[in-house]
Design a protein around this motif. Structure first.
Motif, PDB file in Angstrom:
ATOM      1  N   TYR A  44      -4.767  -7.981  -8.308  1.00 52.93           N
ATOM      2  CA  TYR A  44      -3.730  -6.984  -8.075  1.00 52.93           C
ATOM      3  C   TYR A  44      -3.222  -6.962  -6.636  1.00 52.93           C
ATOM      4  O   TYR A  44      -2.035  -6.731  -6.397  1.00 52.93           O
ATOM      5  CB  TYR A  44      -4.180  -5.587  -8.519  1.00 52.93           C
ATOM      6  CG  TYR A  44      -5.070  -4.869  -7.542  1.00 52.93           C
ATOM      7  CD1 TYR A  44      -4.531  -3.951  -6.644  1.00 52.93           C
ATOM      8  CD2 TYR A  44      -6.439  -5.111  -7.504  1.00 52.93           C
ATOM      9  CE1 TYR A  44      -5.343  -3.288  -5.742  1.00 52.93           C
ATOM     10  CE2 TYR A  44      -7.255  -4.451  -6.608  1.00 52.93           C
ATOM     11  CZ  TYR A  44      -6.711  -3.543  -5.732  1.00 52.93           C
ATOM     12  OH  TYR A  44      -7.506  -2.887  -4.837  1.00 52.93           O
ATOM     13  N   GLU A  45      -4.096  -7.197  -5.667  1.00 49.66           N
ATOM     14  CA  GLU A  45      -3.639  -7.173  -4.272  1.00 49.66           C
ATOM     15  C   GLU A  45      -2.761  -8.378  -3.957  1.00 49.66           C
ATOM     16  O   GLU A  45      -1.675  -8.233  -3.404  1.00 49.66           O
ATOM     17  CB  GLU A  45      -4.828  -7.129  -3.317  1.00 49.66           C
ATOM     18  CG  GLU A  45      -5.521  -5.782  -3.311  1.00 49.66           C
ATOM     19  CD  GLU A  45      -6.730  -5.766  -2.400  1.00 49.66           C
ATOM     20  OE1 GLU A  45      -6.829  -4.786  -1.636  1.00 49.66           O
ATOM     21  OE2 GLU A  45      -7.548  -6.700  -2.446  1.00 49.66           O
ATOM     22  N   GLU A  47      -1.078 -10.184  -5.993  1.00 41.45           N
ATOM     23  CA  GLU A  47       0.167 -10.097  -6.764  1.00 41.45           C
ATOM     24  C   GLU A  47       0.966  -8.840  -6.451  1.00 41.45           C
ATOM     25  O   GLU A  47       2.009  -8.606  -7.055  1.00 41.45           O
ATOM     26  CB  GLU A  47      -0.135 -10.145  -8.259  1.00 41.45           C
ATOM     27  CG  GLU A  47      -0.533 -11.503  -8.749  1.00 41.45           C
ATOM     28  CD  GLU A  47      -0.550 -11.558 -10.247  1.00 41.45           C
ATOM     29  OE1 GLU A  47       0.541 -11.485 -10.850  1.00 41.45           O
ATOM     30  OE2 GLU A  47      -1.645 -11.666 -10.809  1.00 41.45           O
ATOM     31  N   GLU A  48       0.480  -8.034  -5.538  1.00 41.32           N
ATOM     32  CA  GLU A  48       1.187  -6.841  -5.058  1.00 41.32           C
ATOM     33  C   GLU A  48       1.592  -5.880  -6.178  1.00 41.32           C
ATOM     34  O   GLU A  48       2.726  -5.416  -6.256  1.00 41.32           O
ATOM     35  CB  GLU A  48       2.407  -7.252  -4.234  1.00 41.32           C
ATOM     36  CG  GLU A  48       2.037  -8.099  -3.026  1.00 41.32           C
ATOM     37  CD  GLU A  48       3.235  -8.563  -2.234  1.00 41.32           C
ATOM     38  OE1 GLU A  48       4.347  -8.672  -2.781  1.00 41.32           O
ATOM     39  OE2 GLU A  48       3.047  -8.823  -1.034  1.00 41.32           O
ATOM     40  N   PHE A  50       1.040  -2.801  -6.558  1.00 42.41           N
ATOM     41  CA  PHE A  50       1.523  -1.496  -6.128  1.00 42.41           C
ATOM     42  C   PHE A  50       2.668  -1.568  -5.119  1.00 42.41           C
ATOM     43  O   PHE A  50       3.003  -0.567  -4.483  1.00 42.41           O
ATOM     44  CB  PHE A  50       0.359  -0.670  -5.592  1.00 42.41           C
ATOM     45  CG  PHE A  50      -0.643  -0.332  -6.661  1.00 42.41           C
ATOM     46  CD1 PHE A  50      -0.330   0.572  -7.653  1.00 42.41           C
ATOM     47  CD2 PHE A  50      -1.881  -0.966  -6.699  1.00 42.41           C
ATOM     48  CE1 PHE A  50      -1.235   0.880  -8.659  1.00 42.41           C
ATOM     49  CE2 PHE A  50      -2.801  -0.674  -7.693  1.00 42.41           C
ATOM     50  CZ  PHE A  50      -2.475   0.248  -8.685  1.00 42.41           C
ATOM     51  N   SER A  51       3.312  -2.721  -5.000  1.00 44.00           N
ATOM     52  CA  SER A  51       4.464  -2.816  -4.102  1.00 44.00           C
ATOM     53  C   SER A  51       5.714  -2.195  -4.729  1.00 44.00           C
ATOM     54  O   SER A  51       6.707  -1.973  -4.044  1.00 44.00           O
ATOM     55  CB  SER A  51       4.733  -4.270  -3.715  1.00 44.00           C
ATOM     56  OG  SER A  51       5.156  -5.005  -4.833  1.00 44.00           O
ATOM     57  N   GLN A  52       5.649  -1.932  -6.009  1.00 45.41           N
ATOM     58  CA  GLN A  52       6.734  -1.250  -6.717  1.00 45.41           C
ATOM     59  C   GLN A  52       6.120  -0.067  -7.462  1.00 45.41           C
ATOM     60  O   GLN A  52       4.918  -0.062  -7.728  1.00 45.41           O
ATOM     61  CB  GLN A  52       7.400  -2.207  -7.701  1.00 45.41           C
ATOM     62  CG  GLN A  52       8.057  -3.379  -7.006  1.00 45.41           C
ATOM     63  CD  GLN A  52       8.694  -4.343  -7.993  1.00 45.41           C
ATOM     64  OE1 GLN A  52       8.349  -4.402  -9.161  1.00 45.41           O
ATOM     65  NE2 GLN A  52       9.643  -5.110  -7.504  1.00 45.41           N
ATOM     66  N   SER A  70      10.914  -2.112  -9.946  1.00 45.57           N
ATOM     67  CA  SER A  70      11.857  -1.515  -8.998  1.00 45.57           C
ATOM     68  C   SER A  70      13.129  -1.227  -9.788  1.00 45.57           C
ATOM     69  O   SER A  70      13.146  -1.315 -11.015  1.00 45.57           O
ATOM     70  CB  SER A  70      12.136  -2.498  -7.860  1.00 45.57           C
ATOM     71  OG  SER A  70      12.780  -3.656  -8.356  1.00 45.57           O
ATOM     72  N   THR A  75       8.002  -6.387 -12.715  1.00 45.27           N
ATOM     73  CA  THR A  75       7.030  -7.391 -12.287  1.00 45.27           C
ATOM     74  C   THR A  75       5.754  -7.379 -13.126  1.00 45.27           C
ATOM     75  O   THR A  75       5.057  -8.388 -13.174  1.00 45.27           O
ATOM     76  CB  THR A  75       6.671  -7.207 -10.802  1.00 45.27           C
ATOM     77  OG1 THR A  75       6.233  -5.869 -10.593  1.00 45.27           O
ATOM     78  CG2 THR A  75       7.873  -7.511  -9.916  1.00 45.27           C
TER      79      THR A  75
END
Length: 153
Positions: A44-45, A47-48, A50-52, A70, A75
Motif C-alpha cells: 500500500y505504501e 502503490e500510494e 492513500f494518496s487519493q 481522485s 487507482t
C-alpha cells in the motif's frame, strides 16, 4: 441489500487488507499469475493507496469493498469476493463518478475480463493498451488497458 458508501476510517484497515488480499488473487490468477501476489500490507505504501481519497462500501454495517480515486482517476477498486455481482462495485464507481470531473480513467490488467466488462457496462471505453511493470510487484511484467469515462454533455 442496501449499500452505504462513506469515507475510509482507520478502523477499516483490517477490512481493506482482507478484501484486497482475497480479491487480488482473483485479479492475478488469469492475468500475470499468482506468483505476483503480495498482500496489501506490503504494497500500500509503494502503490500510494492513500494518496487519493479512499471510500468504503458497507453492506449490513460490514465493509464490503473500497475505492481510491481522485476526480479524474480510479487507482484502486476491490470488492469482497463473497459479494461479487451484488452491486458493491457499481455503488463505489457511482460514488466516484458523482464527484468526478469530465473525464475519469483507470487501468485494467489484460485478461481481467470480468473487470473490463464491468467498467464497460458502466460507461468506460477502451483508450489504450500498454505493457510494463506490474504495479505493486515490479518484478513482473504486465499488459494493461486504459479505460476512460466521459461525462455526458
Amino acid at each position: 441489500m442496501p449499500i452505504v458508501v462513506r469515507p475510509y476510517a482507520e478502523r477499516d484497515w483490517d477490512d481493506l487488507c482482507r478484501i484486497h488480499d482475497a480479491a487480488r488473487l482473483d485479479e492475478l490468477r488469469d492475468t500475470v499469475g499468482l506468483a505476483a501476489y503480495l498482500p496489501l500490507a506490503e504494497t500500500y505504501e509503494n502503490e500510494e493507496l492513500f494518496s487519493q481519497p479512499v471510500r468504503v462500501a458497507e453492506v449490513d454495517g460490514r465493509v464490503a469493498g473500497f475505492v481510491a480515486a481522485s476526480t479524474d482517476e480510479i487507482t484502486w477498486l476491490y470488492v469482497d469476493p463473497a459479494l461479487y455481482r451484488r452491486g458493491v462495485a457499481r455503488a463505489l464507481v457511482a460514488d466516484v463518478l458523482e464527484r468526478a470531473g469530465d473525464r475519469v480513467e483507470l487501468e485494467v490488467l489484460d485478461a481481467n475480463v470480468a473487470a473490463r466488462a464491468f467498467y464497460e457496462a458502466v460507461g468506460f471505453v477502451h483508450e489504450a493498451t500498454t505493457h510494463g511493470k506490474l504495479a505493486g510487484n515490479e518484478a513482473f511484467e504486465a499488459t494493461g488497458h486504459t479505460l476512460v469515462w466521459h461525462r455526458a454533455s
